[in-house]
Design an enzyme around this catalytic site. Sequence first.
Site, PDB file in Angstrom:
ATOM      1  N   ASP A  60      -9.160 -17.518 -16.234  1.00 44.76           N
ATOM      2  CA  ASP A  60      -8.645 -18.865 -16.486  1.00 44.76           C
ATOM      3  C   ASP A  60      -7.364 -19.240 -15.739  1.00 44.76           C
ATOM      4  O   ASP A  60      -7.240 -20.341 -15.259  1.00 44.76           O
ATOM      5  CB  ASP A  60      -8.397 -19.046 -17.984  1.00 44.76           C
ATOM      6  CG  ASP A  60      -9.641 -18.795 -18.813  1.00 44.76           C
ATOM      7  OD1 ASP A  60     -10.632 -18.268 -18.291  1.00 44.76           O
ATOM      8  OD2 ASP A  60      -9.623 -19.134 -20.010  1.00 44.76           O
ATOM      9  N   ARG A  75      -0.127 -15.840 -22.553  1.00 44.71           N
ATOM     10  CA  ARG A  75      -1.112 -16.912 -22.404  1.00 44.71           C
ATOM     11  C   ARG A  75      -0.681 -17.881 -21.292  1.00 44.71           C
ATOM     12  O   ARG A  75       0.458 -17.863 -20.855  1.00 44.71           O
ATOM     13  CB  ARG A  75      -1.235 -17.685 -23.740  1.00 44.71           C
ATOM     14  CG  ARG A  75      -1.740 -16.859 -24.913  1.00 44.71           C
ATOM     15  CD  ARG A  75      -3.220 -16.585 -24.868  1.00 44.71           C
ATOM     16  NE  ARG A  75      -4.028 -17.770 -24.709  1.00 44.71           N
ATOM     17  CZ  ARG A  75      -5.356 -17.758 -24.596  1.00 44.71           C
ATOM     18  NH1 ARG A  75      -6.012 -16.601 -24.631  1.00 44.71           N
ATOM     19  NH2 ARG A  75      -6.030 -18.873 -24.432  1.00 44.71           N
ATOM     20  N   GLU A 126      -8.218  -7.284 -25.820  1.00 46.72           N
ATOM     21  CA  GLU A 126      -8.788  -8.159 -24.789  1.00 46.72           C
ATOM     22  C   GLU A 126      -8.344  -7.725 -23.383  1.00 46.72           C
ATOM     23  O   GLU A 126      -9.158  -7.658 -22.467  1.00 46.72           O
ATOM     24  CB  GLU A 126      -8.325  -9.592 -25.077  1.00 46.72           C
ATOM     25  CG  GLU A 126      -8.967 -10.670 -24.234  1.00 46.72           C
ATOM     26  CD  GLU A 126      -8.477 -12.072 -24.620  1.00 46.72           C
ATOM     27  OE1 GLU A 126      -7.567 -12.190 -25.474  1.00 46.72           O
ATOM     28  OE2 GLU A 126      -9.009 -13.044 -24.054  1.00 46.72           O
TER      29      GLU A 126
END
Length: 437
Positions: A179, A211, A408
């Site tokens: 992303d 993030r 993750e």
Amino acid sequence: MKENHMSSIEMTTTFADQSMRETAQAILRANDRGGYTVPSAKLYPFQWNWDAGITALGWMCFDEARAWQELDSLFLGQWENGLVPHIVFHQPADSYFPGPEQWGLTHRTPPTTSITQPPLLATMVRLMRDRAKDNGLAKERIATLLPKLIATHHWWSRDRDPENTGLVVSYHPWESGMDNSPAWDVPLAAVPPTQREYHRRDTQHVDAAQRPHKTEYDRFVYLLDLFRDLKFDAARIYAECPYRVVDFGTNAILLRATNDLADLCEDAGLPDEARAQRARAEHMRQAFALLWNDDLRQYVSLDTRTGKQLVVPAHATFLAAYARVYDGPSATQQFALLERWIGQARFSLASLRPDDAAFEPQRYWRGPVWPHINWMIAEGCAHYGRNDLHDRLCADTRTLIAEKGFYEYFNPLTGEAYGGAAFSWTAAIILHWVLES
Ligand code: GLC
């Protein structure tokens, strides 16, 4: 509440002496929402496209019927034109932004997003077929899945390569699955930031330092609004979307999947379709020359709005091995590069070359290690006879997960674990790969 307030299943994942197999299976069962698996309970409460493919491989190791069902569930979200969406919203959940109402597709059953993700499904089906113990079931499930896979591959060629260049375009960084890779910084900067209010949910679950930044989210949101405003019309989006990128990773994954689809078609007695897919794969393979960068001596992505390569040392380049695009000399040179890259961090494989200025070892796709990408690259290394590199990637993946838990992503310098806990594709990779190697 952040995810470091762990439930009991998440806590067990941090004990290295626990049976990894049992833990991995328990994670998949705990993330099962009745026929589909969420990637991680709070952070990602729906079904994601490429996660479903990898997760099905994990289920295949202990419950074959459930593995095939994972893909059937995903295809419930397939559009009439063949697109397999990046998220299928089977049931409502309010812990994720942007949810179904944001995409303007709540009239669909089930609702979905309007973008896609790396097209690995045909490859996963082929691997599942090869692993199947119940061959009757595999044959029956593949017969149902094959027309859907063919439709999605035709959609890729038609809607994402309308000028028949051999390379498909992405309209949103999320389509790459990677992303916030630094590879998208330049094309994303050309996208206007949204002017509307929105409320992220990801930073309620995970530390904001791990993030993407708000400046990126403002543009992520602008794009999804644009697709809705253009009524999801493929020709208009191709003409007007300010972000139009040939992502190397997506193209490599599609090339591999196209050859795997051709094999599946041959098996199923569809020689014409198999021939068409092989021709398409050959066209793609030749077009990869446009993605080679001589300064970095690796493959990179391409901004088709400016015609410029995105000169960023991202680890997607090594998916060329998974896609089988090397000839003899290029394999030698690329594996030498991979060895140097591995040598720059304690744990392999950093998603960005660690000596690059943009490297951030904790931020998502800007440096951390991702277990499923390790598997894909390692699979390619083994194919070219580089079992040493395969084994190194496998050993590092095992160590990270055994010592830190089924997270993750991981810091390549320290091994610290980040993002969602009890993660489905991390569990699947342990079952399908690490425990079998
Ligand atoms: C993140 C990842 C993407 C993945 C999704 C669900 O958005 O970047 O690749 O599919 O999470 O795990």
